[in-house]
Design a protein around this motif. Structure first.
Motif, PDB file in Angstrom:
ATOM      1  N   UNK A   1      52.195  60.043   9.113  1.00 43.61           N
ATOM      2  CA  UNK A   1      53.211  60.421  10.071  1.00 43.61           C
ATOM      3  C   UNK A   1      52.767  60.002  11.471  1.00 43.61           C
ATOM      4  N   UNK A   2      53.709  59.592  12.254  1.00 44.02           N
ATOM      5  CA  UNK A   2      53.404  59.281  13.639  1.00 44.02           C
ATOM      6  C   UNK A   2      54.472  59.868  14.543  1.00 44.02           C
ATOM      7  N   UNK A   3      54.275  59.718  15.814  1.00 39.53           N
ATOM      8  CA  UNK A   3      55.151  60.346  16.798  1.00 39.53           C
ATOM      9  C   UNK A   3      56.577  59.816  16.684  1.00 39.53           C
ATOM     10  N   UNK A   4      56.731  58.508  16.458  1.00 42.37           N
ATOM     11  CA  UNK A   4      58.077  57.938  16.412  1.00 42.37           C
ATOM     12  C   UNK A   4      58.877  58.460  15.219  1.00 42.37           C
ATOM     13  N   UNK A   5      58.215  58.598  14.081  1.00 48.54           N
ATOM     14  CA  UNK A   5      58.948  59.115  12.913  1.00 48.54           C
ATOM     15  C   UNK A   5      59.298  60.592  13.107  1.00 48.54           C
ATOM     16  N   UNK A   6      58.405  61.355  13.751  1.00 49.65           N
ATOM     17  CA  UNK A   6      58.721  62.759  14.032  1.00 49.65           C
ATOM     18  C   UNK A   6      59.843  62.871  15.060  1.00 49.65           C
ATOM     19  N   UNK A   7      59.889  61.944  16.010  1.00 53.68           N
ATOM     20  CA  UNK A   7      60.960  61.946  17.011  1.00 53.68           C
ATOM     21  C   UNK A   7      62.307  61.647  16.352  1.00 53.68           C
ATOM     22  N   UNK A   8      62.298  60.756  15.359  1.00 55.89           N
ATOM     23  CA  UNK A   8      63.526  60.441  14.641  1.00 55.89           C
ATOM     24  C   UNK A   8      64.005  61.626  13.801  1.00 55.89           C
ATOM     25  N   UNK A   9      63.078  62.546  13.488  1.00 53.61           N
ATOM     26  CA  UNK A   9      63.445  63.773  12.770  1.00 53.61           C
ATOM     27  C   UNK A   9      63.956  64.842  13.727  1.00 53.61           C
ATOM     28  N   UNK A  10      64.213  64.471  14.979  1.00 56.52           N
ATOM     29  CA  UNK A  10      64.789  65.332  16.010  1.00 56.52           C
ATOM     30  C   UNK A  10      63.825  66.399  16.531  1.00 56.52           C
ATOM     31  N   UNK A  11      62.535  66.114  16.535  1.00 56.86           N
ATOM     32  CA  UNK A  11      61.591  67.016  17.202  1.00 56.86           C
ATOM     33  C   UNK A  11      61.650  66.729  18.701  1.00 56.86           C
ATOM     34  N   UNK A  12      61.577  67.769  19.515  1.00 56.73           N
ATOM     35  CA  UNK A  12      61.618  67.571  20.962  1.00 56.73           C
ATOM     36  C   UNK A  12      60.270  67.042  21.452  1.00 56.73           C
ATOM     37  N   UNK A  13      60.253  66.578  22.680  1.00 56.96           N
ATOM     38  CA  UNK A  13      59.007  66.054  23.254  1.00 56.96           C
ATOM     39  C   UNK A  13      57.961  67.163  23.399  1.00 56.96           C
ATOM     40  N   UNK A  14      58.434  68.356  23.696  1.00 55.11           N
ATOM     41  CA  UNK A  14      57.514  69.498  23.809  1.00 55.11           C
ATOM     42  C   UNK A  14      56.882  69.781  22.452  1.00 55.11           C
ATOM     43  N   UNK A  15      57.703  69.780  21.400  1.00 54.01           N
ATOM     44  CA  UNK A  15      57.183  70.017  20.050  1.00 54.01           C
ATOM     45  C   UNK A  15      56.228  68.911  19.627  1.00 54.01           C
ATOM     46  N   UNK A  16      56.571  67.673  19.975  1.00 57.95           N
ATOM     47  CA  UNK A  16      55.670  66.551  19.659  1.00 57.95           C
ATOM     48  C   UNK A  16      54.341  66.701  20.394  1.00 57.95           C
ATOM     49  N   UNK A  17      54.425  67.109  21.663  1.00 54.36           N
ATOM     50  CA  UNK A  17      53.210  67.299  22.441  1.00 54.36           C
ATOM     51  C   UNK A  17      52.318  68.367  21.843  1.00 54.36           C
ATOM     52  N   UNK A  18      52.920  69.461  21.411  1.00 50.63           N
ATOM     53  CA  UNK A  18      52.128  70.535  20.790  1.00 50.63           C
ATOM     54  C   UNK A  18      51.527  70.078  19.469  1.00 50.63           C
ATOM     55  N   UNK A  19      52.315  69.347  18.690  1.00 50.69           N
ATOM     56  CA  UNK A  19      51.835  68.907  17.376  1.00 50.69           C
ATOM     57  C   UNK A  19      50.667  67.931  17.506  1.00 50.69           C
ATOM     58  N   UNK A  20      50.771  67.010  18.470  1.00 48.24           N
ATOM     59  CA  UNK A  20      49.742  65.972  18.623  1.00 48.24           C
ATOM     60  C   UNK A  20      48.755  66.261  19.751  1.00 48.24           C
ATOM     61  N   UNK A  21      48.814  67.480  20.303  1.00 51.18           N
ATOM     62  CA  UNK A  21      47.872  67.914  21.349  1.00 51.18           C
ATOM     63  C   UNK A  21      47.869  66.970  22.548  1.00 51.18           C
ATOM     64  N   UNK A  22      49.050  66.769  23.110  1.00 51.81           N
ATOM     65  CA  UNK A  22      49.176  65.914  24.290  1.00 51.81           C
ATOM     66  C   UNK A  22      50.292  66.445  25.175  1.00 51.81           C
ATOM     67  N   UNK A  23      50.359  65.916  26.369  1.00 52.49           N
ATOM     68  CA  UNK A  23      51.405  66.285  27.304  1.00 52.49           C
ATOM     69  C   UNK A  23      52.751  65.782  26.775  1.00 52.49           C
ATOM     70  N   UNK A  24      53.823  66.547  26.973  1.00 52.36           N
ATOM     71  CA  UNK A  24      55.144  66.092  26.503  1.00 52.36           C
ATOM     72  C   UNK A  24      55.573  64.741  27.088  1.00 52.36           C
ATOM     73  N   UNK A  25      55.147  64.467  28.333  1.00 50.40           N
ATOM     74  CA  UNK A  25      55.502  63.157  28.920  1.00 50.40           C
ATOM     75  C   UNK A  25      54.807  62.011  28.183  1.00 50.40           C
ATOM     76  N   UNK A  26      53.577  62.253  27.743  1.00 48.32           N
ATOM     77  CA  UNK A  26      52.875  61.235  26.962  1.00 48.32           C
ATOM     78  C   UNK A  26      53.548  61.073  25.604  1.00 48.32           C
ATOM     79  N   UNK A  27      53.942  62.189  24.990  1.00 46.45           N
ATOM     80  CA  UNK A  27      54.640  62.123  23.712  1.00 46.45           C
ATOM     81  C   UNK A  27      55.954  61.351  23.860  1.00 46.45           C
ATOM     82  N   UNK A  28      56.650  61.561  24.974  1.00 47.51           N
ATOM     83  CA  UNK A  28      57.901  60.832  25.223  1.00 47.51           C
ATOM     84  C   UNK A  28      57.646  59.326  25.335  1.00 47.51           C
TER      85      UNK A  28
END
Length: 151
Positions: A1-28
């Motif tokens: 799994x990577x960030x782009x596939x999780x983003x396509x599953x409609x996870x928000x940037x905040x959720x992506x940031x928490x999941x991957x331990x990074x700032x939401x702007x970096x996840x975006x």
């Protein structure tokens, strides 16, 4: 799994940031990038100490000079660096880790704290000063080696 596939599953940037331990702007930024970012380590930058390392190694082979004495000798040769870079070269991190491991033993710690009594049996002021220096050394070793020392 990577960030782009999780983003396509409609996870928000905040959720992506928490999941991957990074700032939401970096996840975006990662989620919107067309390809996976590649990172390479840069070459280590030269230090002010580099031209003098061979000379310092020769001095240390002759005698166990302190970092302060080596700094004085280097300043005579035109070195314009500070004390911390010399200490980092003369006293490698493994030395502090070894010392912390030795001081973790309560009997050795007691011995090191009683050591000033041998040198200053008649002067309580000097004894207190040396005890203070030893305790500050122990705390410094604890901080540098990230190893807890229980008193």
């Amino acid at each position: 799994m990577d960030i782009r596939s999780d983003f396509q599953k409609r996870l928000s940037y905040v959720e992506l940031g928490k999941k991957y331990h990074m700032d939401p702007r970096t996840a975006k930024r990662y989620a919107q990038s067309p390809e996976k970012p590649e990172y390479t380590l840069s070459e280590p930058k030269p230090t002010k100490m580099d031209p003098y390392k061979q000379i310092v190694d020769e001095w240390l082979a002759e005698a166990p000079y302190s970092a302060r004495r080596i700094l004085e000798k280097l300043r005579e040769m035109g070195f314009d660096g500070g004390c911390s870079i010399v200490k980092a070269y003369v006293y490698p991190p493994w030395l502090f880790q070894w010392l912390a491991a030795q001081l973790a033993c309560p009997r050795l710690l007691w011995f090191f704290l009683q050591l000033p009594l041998l040198f200053t049996p008649l002067c309580p002021t000097c004894h207190a000063a040396v005890i203070g220096l030893l305790i500050s050394l122990i705390v410094k070793v604890q901080v540098l080696s990230k190893m807890p020392i229980n008193f």
